[in-house]
Design an enzyme around this catalytic site. Structure first.
Site, PDB file in Angstrom:
ATOM      1  N   CYS A  87       0.913  -1.240  -0.129  1.00  0.00           N
ATOM      2  CA  CYS A  87      -0.039  -0.019   0.091  1.00  0.00           C
ATOM      3  C   CYS A  87       0.882   1.232   0.053  1.00  0.00           C
ATOM      4  CB  CYS A  87      -1.035   0.017   1.107  1.00  0.00           C
ATOM      5  SG  CYS A  87      -0.296  -0.070   2.866  1.00  0.00           S
ATOM      6  N   ASN A 118       2.438   1.375   4.447  1.00  0.00           N
ATOM      7  CA  ASN A 118       2.764   0.175   4.987  1.00  0.00           C
ATOM      8  C   ASN A 118       2.621   0.332   6.365  1.00  0.00           C
ATOM      9  OD1 ASN A 118       5.420  -2.104   5.489  1.00  0.00           O
ATOM     10  ND2 ASN A 118       3.486  -2.676   5.032  1.00  0.00           N
ATOM     11  N   CYS A 141      -1.142   0.883   7.305  1.00  0.00           N
ATOM     12  CA  CYS A 141      -2.804   0.454   7.594  1.00  0.00           C
ATOM     13  C   CYS A 141      -3.046  -0.686   6.839  1.00  0.00           C
ATOM     14  CB  CYS A 141      -3.671   1.587   7.252  1.00  0.00           C
ATOM     15  SG  CYS A 141      -3.211   3.136   8.220  1.00  0.00           S
ATOM     16  N   ARG A 142      -3.225  -0.771   5.493  1.00  0.00           N
ATOM     17  CA  ARG A 142      -3.806  -1.460   4.793  1.00  0.00           C
ATOM     18  C   ARG A 142      -3.024  -2.982   4.409  1.00  0.00           C
ATOM     19  NH1 ARG A 142      -4.969   2.090  -0.052  1.00  0.00           N
ATOM     20  NH2 ARG A 142      -3.215   3.137   0.548  1.00  0.00           N
ATOM     21  N   SER A 143      -1.715  -2.669   3.872  1.00  0.00           N
ATOM     22  CA  SER A 143      -0.775  -4.026   3.561  1.00  0.00           C
ATOM     23  C   SER A 143      -0.516  -4.697   4.864  1.00  0.00           C
ATOM     24  CB  SER A 143       0.218  -3.551   2.880  1.00  0.00           C
ATOM     25  OG  SER A 143       1.249  -2.563   3.417  1.00  0.00           O
ATOM     26  N   ASP A 175      -7.903   4.018   1.323  1.00  0.00           N
ATOM     27  CA  ASP A 175      -7.071   4.373   2.466  1.00  0.00           C
ATOM     28  C   ASP A 175      -7.779   4.722   3.819  1.00  0.00           C
ATOM     29  OD1 ASP A 175      -4.993   5.302   3.948  1.00  0.00           O
ATOM     30  OD2 ASP A 175      -4.029   6.214   2.324  1.00  0.00           O
TER      31      ASP A 175
END
Ligand code: 4NP
Length: 152
Positions: A8, A11, A13-15, A123
Site C-alpha cells: 500500500c 505500509n 494500515c492496509r498492507s 485508504d
C-alpha cells in the site's frame, strides 16, 4: 506460488492488515507461503502498524506481531512471485519503478473479490475508525479469493 508481497502507500494500515489476515487464512487453508508487506513510500520506515489498524484487526483475532513498516525495494520484484496492491495509485507507482518484465506479477487485491463491487481498498489513514473495519471486510473477502485462486 510460494511468496506474496502486499503493498500500500504507507505500509502501516492496509498492507499490514492484508499481511495479518492473509497469513492467518493461508495457515488455516494449509498453505505454506512466504508473506510480507511493504509501502510505495518510506515515511513510516521501522514503525509498527497504525494503532487503529491493529486494534481493529486484533478484535477479529489477527496478529500483527513482528510487523515493521518498510519501503519496497527493487529486489522484491525478484524475490516475490506475486505483488498484491491495494489501489490503482499503488499499481501505477510500482509499475513506474520496476522493469516491464515483472509487471505481470502485480495484481489488484480486490481483483480476487469481484463480489465486493469495488476495485480499490480505500485508504483509512485520514478517516474515522469505521474505515479500518471496512478495510478488514474487504481484505478478508480478497484473502479468501486469493487462497481459492492459489489452490487451483
Ligand atoms: P496505508 O495508509 O497506505 O494503508 O498504510 C497510509 C498511511 C500513512 C500515510 C498515508 C496512507 N501517510 O501519508 O503518512
Amino acid at each position: 506460488m510460494r511468496s506474496i508481497l502486499f503493498v500500500c502507500l504507507g505500509n502501516i494500515c492496509r498492507s499490514p492488515t492484508a499481511e495479518a489476515v492473509f497469513r492467518q487464512r493461508s495457515i488455516d487453508a494449509g498453505l505454506d507461503l512466504h508473506i510480507d508487506s511493504a509501502g510505495t513510500g518510506g515515511w513510516h520506515k521501522g514503525e509498527p502498524p497504525d494503532e487503529r489498524a491493529m486494534e481493529a484487526g486484533i478484535r477479529r483475532g489477527y496478529s500483527f506481531a513482528g510487523q515493521e513498516s518498510r519501503k519496497i525495494v527493487n529486489n522484491d520484484f525478484t524475490v516475490f512471485d506475486l505483488v498484491v496492491v491495494m489501489d490503482d495509485a499503488n499499481m501505477r507507482d510500482l509499475k513506474s519503478v520496476c522493469t516491464p518484465n515483472v509487471h505481470h506479477k502485480i495484481k489488484l487485491f480486490l481483483g480476487y473479490a469481484p463480489q465486493a463491487g469495488t476495485r480499490e481498498v480505500p485508504d483509512p489513514y485520514y478517516g474515522g475508525p469505521g474505515g479500518f473495519d471496512h478495510v478488514l471486510d474487504l481484505v478478508e473477502a480478497a484473502s479468501d479469493g486469493l487462497i481459492k485462486a492459489l489452490a487451483k
